[in-house]
Design a protein around this motif. Structure first.
Motif, PDB file in Angstrom:
ATOM      1  N   CYS A  95      12.488 -26.947  45.005  1.00 42.75           N
ATOM      2  CA  CYS A  95      11.613 -26.417  46.095  1.00 42.75           C
ATOM      3  C   CYS A  95      11.374 -27.314  47.151  1.00 42.75           C
ATOM      4  O   CYS A  95      11.301 -27.356  48.456  1.00 42.75           O
ATOM      5  CB  CYS A  95      10.275 -25.784  45.601  1.00 42.75           C
ATOM      6  SG  CYS A  95      10.915 -24.317  44.690  1.00 42.75           S
ATOM      7  N   VAL A  96      10.626 -28.597  46.910  1.00 38.01           N
ATOM      8  CA  VAL A  96      10.265 -29.441  47.570  1.00 38.01           C
ATOM      9  C   VAL A  96      11.518 -30.003  48.586  1.00 38.01           C
ATOM     10  O   VAL A  96      11.616 -30.364  49.850  1.00 38.01           O
ATOM     11  CB  VAL A  96       9.391 -30.751  47.030  1.00 38.01           C
ATOM     12  CG1 VAL A  96       9.295 -31.943  48.005  1.00 38.01           C
ATOM     13  CG2 VAL A  96       8.108 -30.337  46.692  1.00 38.01           C
ATOM     14  N   VAL A  97      12.680 -30.461  47.837  1.00 41.17           N
ATOM     15  CA  VAL A  97      13.757 -30.787  48.328  1.00 41.17           C
ATOM     16  C   VAL A  97      14.330 -30.107  49.350  1.00 41.17           C
ATOM     17  O   VAL A  97      14.575 -30.314  50.704  1.00 41.17           O
ATOM     18  CB  VAL A  97      15.001 -31.326  47.342  1.00 41.17           C
ATOM     19  CG1 VAL A  97      16.437 -31.613  48.183  1.00 41.17           C
ATOM     20  CG2 VAL A  97      14.261 -32.588  46.672  1.00 41.17           C
ATOM     21  N   LEU A  98      14.480 -28.837  49.099  1.00 38.62           N
ATOM     22  CA  LEU A  98      14.891 -27.640  49.936  1.00 38.62           C
ATOM     23  C   LEU A  98      14.004 -27.403  51.339  1.00 38.62           C
ATOM     24  O   LEU A  98      14.349 -27.333  52.036  1.00 38.62           O
ATOM     25  CB  LEU A  98      15.052 -26.334  49.202  1.00 38.62           C
ATOM     26  CG  LEU A  98      16.256 -26.172  48.152  1.00 38.62           C
ATOM     27  CD1 LEU A  98      16.020 -24.840  47.687  1.00 38.62           C
ATOM     28  CD2 LEU A  98      17.500 -26.283  48.962  1.00 38.62           C
ATOM     29  N   SER A  99      12.662 -27.540  51.116  1.00 36.72           N
ATOM     30  CA  SER A  99      11.892 -27.472  52.044  1.00 36.72           C
ATOM     31  C   SER A  99      11.892 -28.625  53.123  1.00 36.72           C
ATOM     32  O   SER A  99      11.884 -28.331  54.203  1.00 36.72           O
ATOM     33  CB  SER A  99      10.285 -27.405  51.582  1.00 36.72           C
ATOM     34  OG  SER A  99      10.003 -26.129  50.923  1.00 36.72           O
ATOM     35  N   LEU A 100      12.056 -29.977  52.556  1.00 37.91           N
ATOM     36  CA  LEU A 100      11.990 -30.930  53.400  1.00 37.91           C
ATOM     37  C   LEU A 100      13.295 -31.126  54.234  1.00 37.91           C
ATOM     38  O   LEU A 100      13.570 -31.611  55.151  1.00 37.91           O
ATOM     39  CB  LEU A 100      11.806 -32.436  52.622  1.00 37.91           C
ATOM     40  CG  LEU A 100      10.423 -32.344  52.035  1.00 37.91           C
ATOM     41  CD1 LEU A 100      10.224 -33.849  51.196  1.00 37.91           C
ATOM     42  CD2 LEU A 100       9.532 -32.531  53.173  1.00 37.91           C
ATOM     43  N   THR A 101      14.395 -30.537  53.363  1.00 36.84           N
ATOM     44  CA  THR A 101      15.797 -30.395  53.981  1.00 36.84           C
ATOM     45  C   THR A 101      15.755 -29.357  55.369  1.00 36.84           C
ATOM     46  O   THR A 101      16.460 -29.674  56.397  1.00 36.84           O
ATOM     47  CB  THR A 101      16.861 -29.965  52.870  1.00 36.84           C
ATOM     48  OG1 THR A 101      16.846 -31.058  52.062  1.00 36.84           O
ATOM     49  CG2 THR A 101      18.175 -29.979  53.662  1.00 36.84           C
ATOM     50  N   THR A 102      15.107 -28.291  54.857  1.00 39.29           N
ATOM     51  CA  THR A 102      14.907 -27.490  56.087  1.00 39.29           C
ATOM     52  C   THR A 102      14.386 -28.157  57.448  1.00 39.29           C
ATOM     53  O   THR A 102      14.765 -27.802  58.472  1.00 39.29           O
ATOM     54  CB  THR A 102      14.021 -26.205  55.723  1.00 39.29           C
ATOM     55  OG1 THR A 102      14.680 -25.694  54.694  1.00 39.29           O
ATOM     56  CG2 THR A 102      13.937 -25.188  56.684  1.00 39.29           C
ATOM     57  N   ILE A 103      13.239 -28.702  57.096  1.00 37.61           N
ATOM     58  CA  ILE A 103      12.559 -29.338  58.178  1.00 37.61           C
ATOM     59  C   ILE A 103      13.348 -30.438  58.751  1.00 37.61           C
ATOM     60  O   ILE A 103      13.478 -30.426  60.227  1.00 37.61           O
ATOM     61  CB  ILE A 103      11.139 -30.007  57.686  1.00 37.61           C
ATOM     62  CG1 ILE A 103      10.091 -28.810  57.171  1.00 37.61           C
ATOM     63  CG2 ILE A 103      10.542 -30.757  58.631  1.00 37.61           C
ATOM     64  CD1 ILE A 103       8.939 -29.445  56.451  1.00 37.61           C
ATOM     65  N   ALA A 104      14.247 -31.151  58.154  1.00 34.59           N
ATOM     66  CA  ALA A 104      15.008 -32.137  58.650  1.00 34.59           C
ATOM     67  C   ALA A 104      16.048 -31.469  59.459  1.00 34.59           C
ATOM     68  O   ALA A 104      16.328 -32.181  60.427  1.00 34.59           O
ATOM     69  CB  ALA A 104      15.529 -32.990  57.490  1.00 34.59           C
ATOM     70  N   ALA A 105      16.490 -30.482  58.880  1.00 30.98           N
ATOM     71  CA  ALA A 105      17.662 -29.786  59.510  1.00 30.98           C
ATOM     72  C   ALA A 105      17.130 -29.081  61.126  1.00 30.98           C
ATOM     73  O   ALA A 105      18.006 -29.459  61.922  1.00 30.98           O
ATOM     74  CB  ALA A 105      18.401 -28.656  58.796  1.00 30.98           C
ATOM     75  N   VAL A 106      15.984 -28.689  61.068  1.00 33.04           N
ATOM     76  CA  VAL A 106      15.407 -28.153  62.305  1.00 33.04           C
ATOM     77  C   VAL A 106      15.320 -29.434  63.218  1.00 33.04           C
ATOM     78  O   VAL A 106      15.396 -29.119  64.527  1.00 33.04           O
ATOM     79  CB  VAL A 106      14.336 -27.085  61.900  1.00 33.04           C
ATOM     80  CG1 VAL A 106      13.439 -27.020  63.409  1.00 33.04           C
ATOM     81  CG2 VAL A 106      14.371 -26.080  61.297  1.00 33.04           C
ATOM     82  N   ILE A 107      14.700 -30.345  62.736  1.00 36.57           N
ATOM     83  CA  ILE A 107      14.227 -31.528  63.546  1.00 36.57           C
ATOM     84  C   ILE A 107      15.675 -32.066  64.329  1.00 36.57           C
ATOM     85  O   ILE A 107      15.906 -32.296  65.529  1.00 36.57           O
ATOM     86  CB  ILE A 107      13.443 -32.739  62.927  1.00 36.57           C
ATOM     87  CG1 ILE A 107      12.074 -32.038  62.602  1.00 36.57           C
ATOM     88  CG2 ILE A 107      13.630 -33.922  63.788  1.00 36.57           C
ATOM     89  CD1 ILE A 107      11.404 -33.100  61.765  1.00 36.57           C
TER      90      ILE A 107
END
Length: 113
Positions: A95-107
């Motif tokens: 869950c943490v990895v998916l959430s951080l990946t989502t933030i990184a992709a949007v950035i």
């Protein structure tokens, strides 16, 4: 979630999720209004739509709230339904990895394109 102190209070979790959900709904309404007022019909109009700095800031904040809301929900789901300490840790890490990946992709999409 232990690091933030949220894990100790179900009331804090509930309040944070409701605030996050309200912000996500407000962002969705804003996005729909913007899309209806200036329809995106081609690549250039999409670039123009995503270009304003205020839009990038608001979108980044909203997606970050969405991702943190997802981590909190994952932590709650793991606590209720995932049995076994190892499986629970793996689920939470995912869950943490998916959430951080989502933030990184949007950035990357909004700020580095």
């Amino acid at each position: 979630m232990v690091i933030t102190g949220v894990a100790r209070s179900g009331t804090k979790q509930w309040v944070l999720q409701r605030i996050g959900n309200a912000l996500i709904v407000a962002y969705s309404i804003m996005l729909l209004v913007l899309l209806f007022s200036a329809p995106v019909t081609d690549h250039q109009s999409l670039r123009d739509f995503l270009a304003p700095t205020w839009f990038k800031v608001v979108s980044t904040l909203c997606v970050s709230i969405f991702a943190l809301n997802g981590m909190l929900a994952g932590w709650q789901i793991a606590g209720d339904y995932v049995k076994g300490a190892a499986a629970n840790k793996v689920f939470n890490a995912l869950c943490v990895v998916l959430s951080l990946t989502t933030i990184a992709a949007v950035i990357k999409l909004l700020w580095l394109s």
